[in-house]
Write a protein that holds these residues in place. Structure first.
Motif, PDB file in Angstrom:
ATOM      1  N   ARG A 119       0.841  -1.219   0.000  1.00 28.73           N
ATOM      2  CA  ARG A 119       0.000   0.000   0.000  1.00 28.73           C
ATOM      3  C   ARG A 119       0.863   1.251   0.000  1.00 28.73           C
ATOM      4  N   ALA A 120       1.883   1.264   0.851  1.00 27.54           N
ATOM      5  CA  ALA A 120       2.735   2.459   0.954  1.00 27.54           C
ATOM      6  C   ALA A 120       3.467   2.715  -0.350  1.00 27.54           C
ATOM      7  N   TYR A 121       3.941   1.652  -1.005  1.00 28.16           N
ATOM      8  CA  TYR A 121       4.651   1.826  -2.278  1.00 28.16           C
ATOM      9  C   TYR A 121       3.718   2.402  -3.333  1.00 28.16           C
ATOM     10  N   ARG A 122       2.512   1.879  -3.417  1.00 27.05           N
ATOM     11  CA  ARG A 122       1.559   2.386  -4.407  1.00 27.05           C
ATOM     12  C   ARG A 122       1.221   3.844  -4.133  1.00 27.05           C
ATOM     13  N   ASP A 123       1.091   4.209  -2.858  1.00 24.37           N
ATOM     14  CA  ASP A 123       0.789   5.601  -2.504  1.00 24.37           C
ATOM     15  C   ASP A 123       1.934   6.529  -2.876  1.00 24.37           C
ATOM     16  N   LEU A 124       3.177   6.064  -2.628  1.00 26.05           N
ATOM     17  CA  LEU A 124       4.340   6.911  -2.890  1.00 26.05           C
ATOM     18  C   LEU A 124       4.662   7.006  -4.375  1.00 26.05           C
ATOM     19  N   ALA A 125       4.689   5.865  -5.036  1.00 23.97           N
ATOM     20  CA  ALA A 125       5.164   5.813  -6.416  1.00 23.97           C
ATOM     21  C   ALA A 125       4.057   5.951  -7.442  1.00 23.97           C
ATOM     22  N   ASP A 126       2.804   5.733  -7.009  1.00 22.82           N
ATOM     23  CA  ASP A 126       1.667   5.788  -7.926  1.00 22.82           C
ATOM     24  C   ASP A 126       1.907   4.869  -9.120  1.00 22.82           C
ATOM     25  N   ARG A 127       2.311   3.631  -8.812  1.00 19.54           N
ATOM     26  CA  ARG A 127       2.590   2.640  -9.847  1.00 19.54           C
ATOM     27  C   ARG A 127       1.705   1.413  -9.616  1.00 19.54           C
ATOM     28  N   PRO A 128       1.365   0.685 -10.690  1.00 17.96           N
ATOM     29  CA  PRO A 128       0.456  -0.464 -10.536  1.00 17.96           C
ATOM     30  C   PRO A 128       1.134  -1.755 -10.081  1.00 17.96           C
ATOM     31  N   GLU A 129       2.480  -1.822 -10.178  1.00 20.47           N
ATOM     32  CA  GLU A 129       3.146  -3.085  -9.856  1.00 20.47           C
ATOM     33  C   GLU A 129       2.960  -3.452  -8.382  1.00 20.47           C
ATOM     34  N   ALA A 130       2.688  -4.729  -8.158  1.00 17.33           N
ATOM     35  CA  ALA A 130       2.546  -5.224  -6.788  1.00 17.33           C
ATOM     36  C   ALA A 130       3.923  -5.442  -6.177  1.00 17.33           C
ATOM     37  N   ILE A 131       4.020  -5.209  -4.881  1.00 20.41           N
ATOM     38  CA  ILE A 131       5.257  -5.445  -4.140  1.00 20.41           C
ATOM     39  C   ILE A 131       5.146  -6.788  -3.432  1.00 20.41           C
ATOM     40  N   GLY A 132       6.184  -7.602  -3.570  1.00 24.17           N
ATOM     41  CA  GLY A 132       6.194  -8.905  -2.918  1.00 24.17           C
ATOM     42  C   GLY A 132       7.301  -9.014  -1.887  1.00 24.17           C
ATOM     43  N   LEU A 133       6.999  -9.612  -0.741  1.00 24.76           N
ATOM     44  CA  LEU A 133       7.980  -9.899   0.304  1.00 24.76           C
ATOM     45  C   LEU A 133       7.898 -11.383   0.629  1.00 24.76           C
ATOM     46  N   ALA A 134       9.026 -12.036   0.669  1.00 25.87           N
ATOM     47  CA  ALA A 134       9.052 -13.456   1.009  1.00 25.87           C
ATOM     48  C   ALA A 134      10.326 -13.764   1.786  1.00 25.87           C
ATOM     49  N   TYR A 135      10.193 -14.507   2.867  1.00 25.77           N
ATOM     50  CA  TYR A 135      11.351 -14.880   3.670  1.00 25.77           C
ATOM     51  C   TYR A 135      11.987 -16.122   3.075  1.00 25.77           C
ATOM     52  N   ARG A 136      13.273 -16.044   2.761  1.00 26.78           N
ATOM     53  CA  ARG A 136      13.994 -17.168   2.187  1.00 26.78           C
ATOM     54  C   ARG A 136      14.872 -17.791   3.264  1.00 26.78           C
ATOM     55  N   CYS A 137      14.493 -18.990   3.686  1.00 28.23           N
ATOM     56  CA  CYS A 137      15.191 -19.682   4.767  1.00 28.23           C
ATOM     57  C   CYS A 137      16.284 -20.577   4.196  1.00 28.23           C
ATOM     58  N   SER A 138      17.470 -20.503   4.775  1.00 28.90           N
ATOM     59  CA  SER A 138      18.594 -21.313   4.290  1.00 28.90           C
ATOM     60  C   SER A 138      18.382 -22.791   4.541  1.00 28.90           C
ATOM     61  N   ALA A 139      17.414 -23.124   5.408  1.00 27.12           N
ATOM     62  CA  ALA A 139      17.097 -24.529   5.666  1.00 27.12           C
ATOM     63  C   ALA A 139      16.145 -25.095   4.629  1.00 27.12           C
ATOM     64  N   GLY A 140      15.724 -24.264   3.683  1.00 27.01           N
ATOM     65  CA  GLY A 140      14.803 -24.717   2.653  1.00 27.01           C
ATOM     66  C   GLY A 140      13.423 -24.127   2.868  1.00 27.01           C
ATOM     67  N   PRO A 141      12.511 -24.342   1.921  1.00 25.41           N
ATOM     68  CA  PRO A 141      11.154 -23.796   2.040  1.00 25.41           C
ATOM     69  C   PRO A 141      10.476 -24.284   3.316  1.00 25.41           C
ATOM     70  N   LEU A 142       9.821 -23.364   4.013  1.00 21.64           N
ATOM     71  CA  LEU A 142       9.107 -23.712   5.235  1.00 21.64           C
ATOM     72  C   LEU A 142       7.653 -24.032   4.915  1.00 21.64           C
ATOM     73  N   PRO A 143       6.989 -24.825   5.744  1.00 21.46           N
ATOM     74  CA  PRO A 143       5.577 -25.126   5.511  1.00 21.46           C
ATOM     75  C   PRO A 143       4.749 -23.845   5.447  1.00 21.46           C
ATOM     76  N   ASP A 144       3.824 -23.797   4.509  1.00 26.21           N
ATOM     77  CA  ASP A 144       2.973 -22.622   4.329  1.00 26.21           C
ATOM     78  C   ASP A 144       1.522 -23.058   4.396  1.00 26.21           C
ATOM     79  N   ASP A 145       0.965 -22.941   5.576  1.00 21.83           N
ATOM     80  CA  ASP A 145      -0.416 -23.363   5.804  1.00 21.83           C
ATOM     81  C   ASP A 145      -1.344 -22.168   5.669  1.00 21.83           C
ATOM     82  N   GLY A 146      -1.654 -21.811   4.426  1.00 28.59           N
ATOM     83  CA  GLY A 146      -2.577 -20.710   4.195  1.00 28.59           C
ATOM     84  C   GLY A 146      -2.075 -19.372   4.692  1.00 28.59           C
TER      85      GLY A 146
END
Length: 389
Positions: A215-242
């Motif tokens: 939301r903050a990026y869209r407000d500041l930049a007025d751009r349509p691209e979505a911002i994605g955040l993902a935690y990358r664990c060195s132990a491998g992908p973690l379970p993602d239950d919804g």
């Protein structure tokens, strides 16, 4: 939360300085190298336990002095008055007092003063190496839940001990190496125990940051691209239950399994190859990684959006933080300046530094910062007084 008064003694370019703050906006004005950023650095040091500019406290002490002192007088959201005092120096343990009482560990003072700082150095969160993004998450979590700082410190201790044993084991005979394995297992278990706490907290923080950052990026930049955040664990992908945070047992199992897989490599290299010290935060703009693909304006907007989102994450638990903006408006175009100014309207207190007053489209108190005889001086400007030509 409000910062009511800041006192500095022998900190950076200040010998003795006291400044009172009101709610709303305070703009610190002056040419470069006058000491504006030093004020924000001192506030941030008191709040987070570290400087955003240097790795140790030694540079914070004024040249020729042995100890620097920072005193902050606060008012919580519940109108409670509090004090936070630090004595910092080179090669000495920081002395910290909260409400006039010494604390045994500096980490116990985290969260007393809560701030969100954005400075030019913060573009490294997007452009820099993984350590910059880990530091961003750790600083946020240490203020949100001070117990996190203790868990992270215990993890770092276990990591140091484990790395030391792995290095020593390379020079041991097979029999001695076998005997050392039991000690290594003890530190491996400590690494997993505290590493699990660190990873789980970081994953929760990333998921809490995702929507407000977008939301903050869209407000500041007025751009349509979505911002994605993902935690990358060195132990491998973690379970993602919804979208739920993985259970501690699942994180611990992932860490143990990954450590077992790299056991031979660790012994050969003499270092721990799996754990939160090797994790990363993946940032994307649209379909592309922000690091390496984002333009200068996109990098600034995303880094600033992450900090604005941090405000929301901190405000969910405990007092609303103070916002510190170090020479930010000068780097933004007119549209982004106006959008950032609109965002600042919802904050209880904002402290801004600027070399050119006209760069800051905010109404509020002004303080002129100058250097006289090598020492920074502060001159609050009475309301309505025009700036120097």
């Amino acid at each position: 939360m409000l910062l009511r008064r800041l006192g500095l003694t022998d900190v950076r370019s200040y010998d003795h300085a006291t400044l009172e703050f009101a709610p709303g906006v305070t703009v610190l004005i002056g040419p470069n190298a006058q000491g504006k950023t030093n004020l924000l650095e001192a506030i941030n040091r008191a709040a987070t336990g570290g400087s955003h500019r240097v790795a140790s406290d030694a540079p914070l002490v004024r040249l020729g002095a042995e100890v620097g002192a920072i005193r902050a007088e606060l008012e919580t959201d519940a109108s409670r008055r509090r004090t936070l005092e630090l004595e910092v120096g080179s090669g000495r343990r920081t002395r910290t007092r909260v409400d006039g009482q010494d604390v045994r560990r500096a980490a116990e003072a985290l969260g007393v003063l809560r701030v969100v700082l954005f400075a030019p150095e913060d573009v490294a969160i997007v452009r820099g190496d993984p350590g910059e993004r880990r530091r961003f998450l750790d600083d946020l979590l240490s203020q949100r839940r001070p117990a996190y700082a203790a868990a992270r410190a215990e993890y770092d201790r276990a990591l140091r001990q484990r790395n030391q044993l792995l290095k020593q084991a390379r020079g041991l005979s097979p029999r001695a190496r076998s005997a050392a394995s039991s000690t290594l297992e003890v530190w491996t278990e400590q690494l997993v125990t505290y590493g699990t706490q660190v990873v789980a907290a970081r994953v929760a923080a990333v998921r809490a940051l995702a929507a407000p950052t977008d939301r903050a990026y869209r407000d500041l930049a007025d751009r349509p691209e979505a911002i994605g955040l993902a935690y990358r664990c060195s132990a491998g992908p973690l379970p993602d239950d919804g979208g739920a945070v993985p259970a501690p047992a699942e994180v611990a199992a992932a860490l143990r399994g990954a450590l077992l897989e790299v056991e031979d490599d660790e012994r050969a290299r003499g270092m721990t190859l799996v754990g939160p010290h090797r994790d990363d935060l993946d940032l994307t703009i649209g379909a592309l990684p922000a690091r390496g693909y984002a333009s200068h304006g996109e990098v600034w907007s995303l880094a600033l959006a992450l900090k604005l989102a941090s405000y929301e994450v901190l405000a969910e638990v405990g007092d609303r933080p103070i916002v510190l903006l170090d020479d930010v408006f000068a780097e933004l175009d007119t549209t982004r300046r106006q959008r950032l100014a609109a965002a600042c309207a919802r904050f209880d207190q904002v402290l801004v530094t600027a070399a050119v007053e006209e760069d800051v489209p905010l109404t509020g108190a002004r303080v002129e910062v100058t250097v006289e005889d090598g020492v920074s001086r502060l001159r609050p400007r009475p309301a309505g007084e025009a700036g120097a030509a």
